[in-house]
Design a protein around this motif. Sequence first.
Motif, mmCIF file in Angstrom:
data_model
loop_
_atom_site.group_PDB
_atom_site.id
_atom_site.type_symbol
_atom_site.label_atom_id
_atom_site.label_comp_id
_atom_site.label_asym_id
_atom_site.label_seq_id
_atom_site.Cartn_x
_atom_site.Cartn_y
_atom_site.Cartn_z
ATOM 1 N N GLY A 172 61.074 50.797 5.192
ATOM 2 C CA GLY A 172 59.965 51.457 5.856
ATOM 3 C C GLY A 172 60.341 51.829 7.272
ATOM 4 O O GLY A 172 61.038 51.077 7.958
ATOM 5 N N THR A 173 59.884 53.001 7.736
ATOM 6 C CA THR A 173 60.270 53.500 9.054
ATOM 7 C C THR A 173 59.043 53.668 9.932
ATOM 8 O O THR A 173 57.891 53.592 9.488
ATOM 9 N N SER A 174 59.320 53.948 11.199
ATOM 10 C CA SER A 174 58.246 54.113 12.173
ATOM 11 C C SER A 174 57.500 55.421 11.999
ATOM 12 O O SER A 174 56.423 55.595 12.562
ATOM 13 N N LEU A 175 58.050 56.356 11.243
ATOM 14 C CA LEU A 175 57.359 57.613 10.984
ATOM 15 C C LEU A 175 56.565 57.567 9.680
ATOM 16 O O LEU A 175 56.092 58.595 9.201
ATOM 17 N N GLY A 176 56.423 56.374 9.102
ATOM 18 C CA GLY A 176 55.596 56.226 7.927
ATOM 19 C C GLY A 176 56.269 56.551 6.620
ATOM 20 O O GLY A 176 55.597 56.774 5.612
ATOM 21 N N THR A 177 57.582 56.590 6.577
ATOM 22 C CA THR A 177 58.319 56.937 5.370
ATOM 23 C C THR A 177 58.809 55.681 4.674
ATOM 24 O O THR A 177 59.267 54.733 5.325
ATOM 25 N N VAL A 178 58.713 55.667 3.352
ATOM 26 C CA VAL A 178 59.278 54.589 2.534
ATOM 27 C C VAL A 178 60.432 55.170 1.745
ATOM 28 O O VAL A 178 60.260 56.141 0.987
ATOM 29 N N LEU A 179 61.626 54.618 1.922
ATOM 30 C CA LEU A 179 62.832 55.102 1.259
ATOM 31 C C LEU A 179 63.398 54.007 0.372
ATOM 32 O O LEU A 179 63.282 52.817 0.672
ATOM 33 N N ALA A 180 64.026 54.412 -0.717
ATOM 34 C CA ALA A 180 64.607 53.470 -1.665
ATOM 35 C C ALA A 180 66.127 53.461 -1.525
ATOM 36 O O ALA A 180 66.754 54.507 -1.300
ATOM 37 N N VAL A 181 66.720 52.286 -1.651
ATOM 38 C CA VAL A 181 68.174 52.121 -1.650
ATOM 39 C C VAL A 181 68.521 51.305 -2.898
ATOM 40 O O VAL A 181 68.054 50.171 -3.059
ATOM 41 N N ALA A 182 69.322 51.886 -3.780
ATOM 42 C CA ALA A 182 69.711 51.197 -5.010
ATOM 43 C C ALA A 182 70.856 50.241 -4.728
ATOM 44 O O ALA A 182 71.764 50.535 -3.944
ATOM 45 N N LEU A 212 73.457 52.498 -2.480
ATOM 46 C CA LEU A 212 73.301 53.945 -2.527
ATOM 47 C C LEU A 212 71.858 54.339 -2.220
ATOM 48 O O LEU A 212 70.946 53.989 -2.966
ATOM 49 N N PRO A 213 71.628 55.056 -1.110
ATOM 50 C CA PRO A 213 70.276 55.561 -0.841
ATOM 51 C C PRO A 213 69.806 56.480 -1.957
ATOM 52 O O PRO A 213 70.568 57.304 -2.468
ATOM 53 N N SER A 214 68.512 56.325 -2.330
ATOM 54 C CA SER A 214 68.003 57.005 -3.521
ATOM 55 C C SER A 214 66.830 57.923 -3.250
ATOM 56 O O SER A 214 66.173 58.360 -4.192
ATOM 57 N N GLY A 215 66.489 58.183 -2.004
ATOM 58 C CA GLY A 215 65.431 59.138 -1.735
ATOM 59 C C GLY A 215 64.151 58.496 -1.249
ATOM 60 O O GLY A 215 64.058 57.279 -1.065
ATOM 61 N N THR A 216 63.132 59.353 -1.084
ATOM 62 C CA THR A 216 61.869 58.949 -0.484
ATOM 63 C C THR A 216 60.851 58.612 -1.559
ATOM 64 O O THR A 216 60.709 59.329 -2.545
ATOM 65 N N LEU A 217 60.125 57.501 -1.352
ATOM 66 C CA LEU A 217 59.068 57.099 -2.265
ATOM 67 C C LEU A 217 57.712 57.640 -1.808
ATOM 68 O O LEU A 217 56.942 58.165 -2.602
ATOM 69 N N ALA A 218 57.395 57.477 -0.510
ATOM 70 C CA ALA A 218 56.071 57.877 -0.028
ATOM 71 C C ALA A 218 56.116 58.060 1.478
ATOM 72 O O ALA A 218 57.062 57.628 2.148
ATOM 73 N N ARG A 219 55.079 58.735 1.981
ATOM 74 C CA ARG A 219 54.895 58.867 3.426
ATOM 75 C C ARG A 219 53.447 58.535 3.755
ATOM 76 O O ARG A 219 52.522 59.016 3.096
ATOM 77 N N LEU A 220 53.252 57.721 4.798
ATOM 78 C CA LEU A 220 51.932 57.298 5.240
ATOM 79 C C LEU A 220 51.769 57.592 6.721
ATOM 80 O O LEU A 220 52.746 57.879 7.422
ATOM 81 N N LYS A 221 50.547 57.485 7.202
ATOM 82 C CA LYS A 221 50.288 57.591 8.633
ATOM 83 C C LYS A 221 50.631 56.270 9.298
ATOM 84 O O LYS A 221 50.257 55.210 8.826
ATOM 85 N N GLY A 222 51.328 56.341 10.413
ATOM 86 C CA GLY A 222 51.702 55.130 11.130
ATOM 87 C C GLY A 222 52.941 54.493 10.557
ATOM 88 O O GLY A 222 53.388 54.796 9.453
#
Length: 1121
Positions: free
Chosen positions: A787-797, A815-825
């Motif tokens: 999870g990042t400070s811009l509200g992004t959730v990314l998956a790493v296999a 291996l990074p696998s892409g974005t799961l979701a984006r939220l506010k905050g």
Amino acid sequence: MKKFNIRKVLDGLKEQASSSVSSGQSGAPENNLMHETLQSENFQLCKTVRHGFPYQPSSMAHDPVQKILAIGTQSGALRLFGRPGVECYCQHESGAAVISLQFLINEGALVSALADDSVHLWNLRQRRPAILHSLKFNRERITFVHLPFQSKWLYIGTEKGNIHIVNVESFTLSGYVIMWNKAIELSSKAHPGPVVHISDNPMDEGKAIHSVAWHHEGKQFICSHSDGTLTIWNIKGQGKPFQTITPHGKQPKDGKKPEPCKPILKVEYKTTRLGDPFMILSGGLSYDTVGRRPCLTVMHGKSTAVLEMDYPIVDFLTLCETPYSNDFQEPYAVVVLLEKDLVVIDLAQNGYPIFENPYPLTIHESPVTCCEYFADCPVDLIPALYSVGSRQKRQGYSKKEWPISGGNWGLGTQSYPEIIITGHADGTVKFWDASAIMLQVLYKLKTAKVFEKSRNNKEDKQNTEIVDEDPFAIQIMAWCPESRMLCVAGVSANLIIYRFSRQEITTEVVQLLEVRLQYEVNDMESPPEGGGGGDRDLPTPGAASPSPQTTGPPTHPSTSSNSSDGVRDNVPCLKVRSTPLKQSSGYQVELVVQLVWVSGEPPQQITSLALNSSYGLIVFGNSNGLAVVDYLQKTVLLNLGTVELYGSNDPYQRQARSPRKTRQPAGGNGLCDINEGSASEDRCKSPTSVLASNHQQFYNGGGGRGAKMSRKLSLPTELKPDLVLLSVCPPRGANPLDHRDNSFSRSRSSSVTSIDKEAREAITSFHFCETFARKGDSAITPCLYVGTSLGTVLAVALNLPPAGEQRLLQPVIVLPSGTLARLKGSILRMAFLDNTGTFLPPAFETWYEPNAAGADSEERDKARKRRPVSVSPSTSQELQESQYAVVCSEKQAKVIALPSQNCIFKHSITETSFVLRADVVQMNIGNCVACFCANGHIMTLSLPGLRPLLDVNYLPLTDMRIARTFCFTNLGQAMYLTSPTEIQRITYSQETCENLQEMLGELFTPVETPEAPNRGFFKGLFGGGATSLDREELFGETQAGKASRGLAQHIPGPQGLEGMKGAASGVVADLARARIALDERGQKLGELDERTAAMLASADSFGKHAHDMMLKCKDKKWYQF
């Protein structure tokens, strides 16, 4: 029933307003498949217990019969202590300082006097003490109160020098007043000043004399003075002291007066039946003892013992065998209340050793910097920690039992193990047993032993030390209770991984990984519609310019040395010790990971951390990127900037970056390049240092830690500007930020000012799990969600080798696998549920003894069993989803179906504030999301439907300490650091609230009052002496009249006397009251029997004397008389 229906309707309306369903799907059918067992009726918020040393103590009292201790504080708090495990916390509503406390000895009541000139009577005969009566003085300031033993008349001294009398039974003022001008000699023209002490003459209870300590026979008293002298006075003296003593003064040979000493603040004079009396005093040292610590002096016969204390003395009390002041006291201990400690000294043993304190009063031994709370731990964990911690205890304590032993333990049914872990500014980590609302220290780990001690050498300081003070302070902790693996991150950008072992070992060389994180970030712009990301961080105008970038790849190995031009490079903040490290049983170092300086820039502090014992991995991140470390193979598997996690699917419009530097292969020195964006060293400032430089950065937008801190608290509209400044520039002794402080950092408000922008996307949270790495996957695999400070959730296999020997030889593929979701905050918490709504914990290995003799790889492989996952790959593509990801950010929560990655529920938690702490917790009958917001609200949301179940405005955010230390845990428990020295525990479970009364201990227990000393026949016959009737006549309304109405206002308590009688309920309370009544009746009958016997003896004696006189005079003539 009606209330229940209304609540259900409101819940349904909120769900309709806050839930959004993608692709026109309805959330109701999905939710019906997973019945949500938790309802609003399952939640209630209340405080349970407070642990730790009373913050800023101001007064103390002791009940010698009940054997309980009371401490008052400058914030109006009361802490009552009985036997170990029996504690109670009360609070005066006014919050004024407690200046004096007096027990109604053996009556279950306490009188408190406050700095706002109010006096309160507390009832202690119930598990939660309550105020019965209050008096508020209007015309005079209260300075001292005194209540003699077995008296109903309370003396109240004032600043004007007067003494008022209060009847404690009715809590009303007597019309009798001892005026200052009547208590002094007529020849004295000056005002004597405020009343500083009141005590009764033990043998003549009708006189209240302003003094310090009486001899028990009532013929002498002793006073202490501001020039360091003690004066002993005889009652029948001629206006001069019988004797003057200067305990610490140098006696000059020429007969002159001794040099004055520091004031003696308090003295107590206690007699013994078989030996010399004790004179105990605080202060009085000579002025030439500069820098000497505060002392307590014990004078006994010809010996004088000076006992040094670690902190200034607030008050002290002498514990005696009898509560009667007119008998030999027989002192056996001294309770010394210090500013930050409570010490009890044994007077009966040579050398005056101290008692081992059984209360959890050492939480603040070093300032607390972070906390973690774990409920429902493995049952063998607490005994294991206690076993290794018991070997750490100090020696030299008194061999006697702890003297404060009153009260009874509660009868709670809560039996699951609970553990609290505290990290401290000196690098220590403490494990506490928090089961059954008690607290006891189990084990103490000193992480600073891993590093070399810093020298006070300017050259060394320039090379290695970038932290002003407390360079070993703990910032974040990650702990796996099942495997007992522990990882701590310090403020000096270091991580230490520990294994638990029952055997002592010596480590010849501490394993070390030095990681070079550098990444160059340019300005980035927000997309027109950020997918829930909101406004994006922009560079701050006037920010500190970035330092020169490194040109070319690092070709030299990672060594702690400076480059040729004097710029610090590849230098860690701390130096790991090179000598062998002896490690006792308990937690032992497995690996040290350090971030190093890069081209003159210090490493950024670690903001997020996670550990997984089944995978053998730790992952940590900061404001630029993340690194994954394999602690089994001692290698760095992945080190990336946050931007690189997106790959080609970056949703944000970022400017072109400089070409990447060549990265060394994983498994080497673990070096990677992630550039710092600021040359400021403030990011490595000590948590306990004065952040003076941050004042300027707060206003000019400096890129150091000060600017980041200012941004964290400037967004919410509820927080006032003065509160922001308070949090940005904490005083010396303030605690450092840990990873939860990132919750302040990125509230996506449209009113973000330029000072709140920054150009980095920081890593704020991690979660290891076995789930679907990509959209549409058919099988679950080990994954790391970021999870990042811009509200992004990314998956790493994560591709792990087989367990056993292959795990130690083959590399782990990440291996990074892409974005799961984006939220506010910014993202705060992630968790996973199976298709029935059951919580899926991360995989773990069970604990095994790492240093066992003959342990081979097969035994270890058997111990490392992954936790089974409750979903099979074959069902993942059927009609129902296989898993659900729960993601919570500062602003909202989402539930996402996997592997389709459809958002099935969404809830906006807050619009005007932001969430500080969020956790997915397991209750007795279901799971929920628990949130604590900056506006003080505590909320719970159902899973997976995200229905609001609880929303209470509990605790407005007043300082950063609460935000840093607030923790939720399973089964409805939570905690936070309410002051620098105290932990407050709360519950949001209705079941716990209902059972709390039984779980709390009892302070008052029926105890028979000791027998009064026998005064002897002739003393009783000829000695006269006042009786209680004298006071009744003197102070009573018949003789003294009524007090002036405007002098003080009587305020009945919330319960009153009838409330006191009905406060305790149940069969046990009824039996206790019956016992008390029987004891009191028996005591009165015993007193009557004693008086009858005394009268009979007196009559017999009188008859005998009369008979002797008759025989003597029988044969005498009248002229012989």
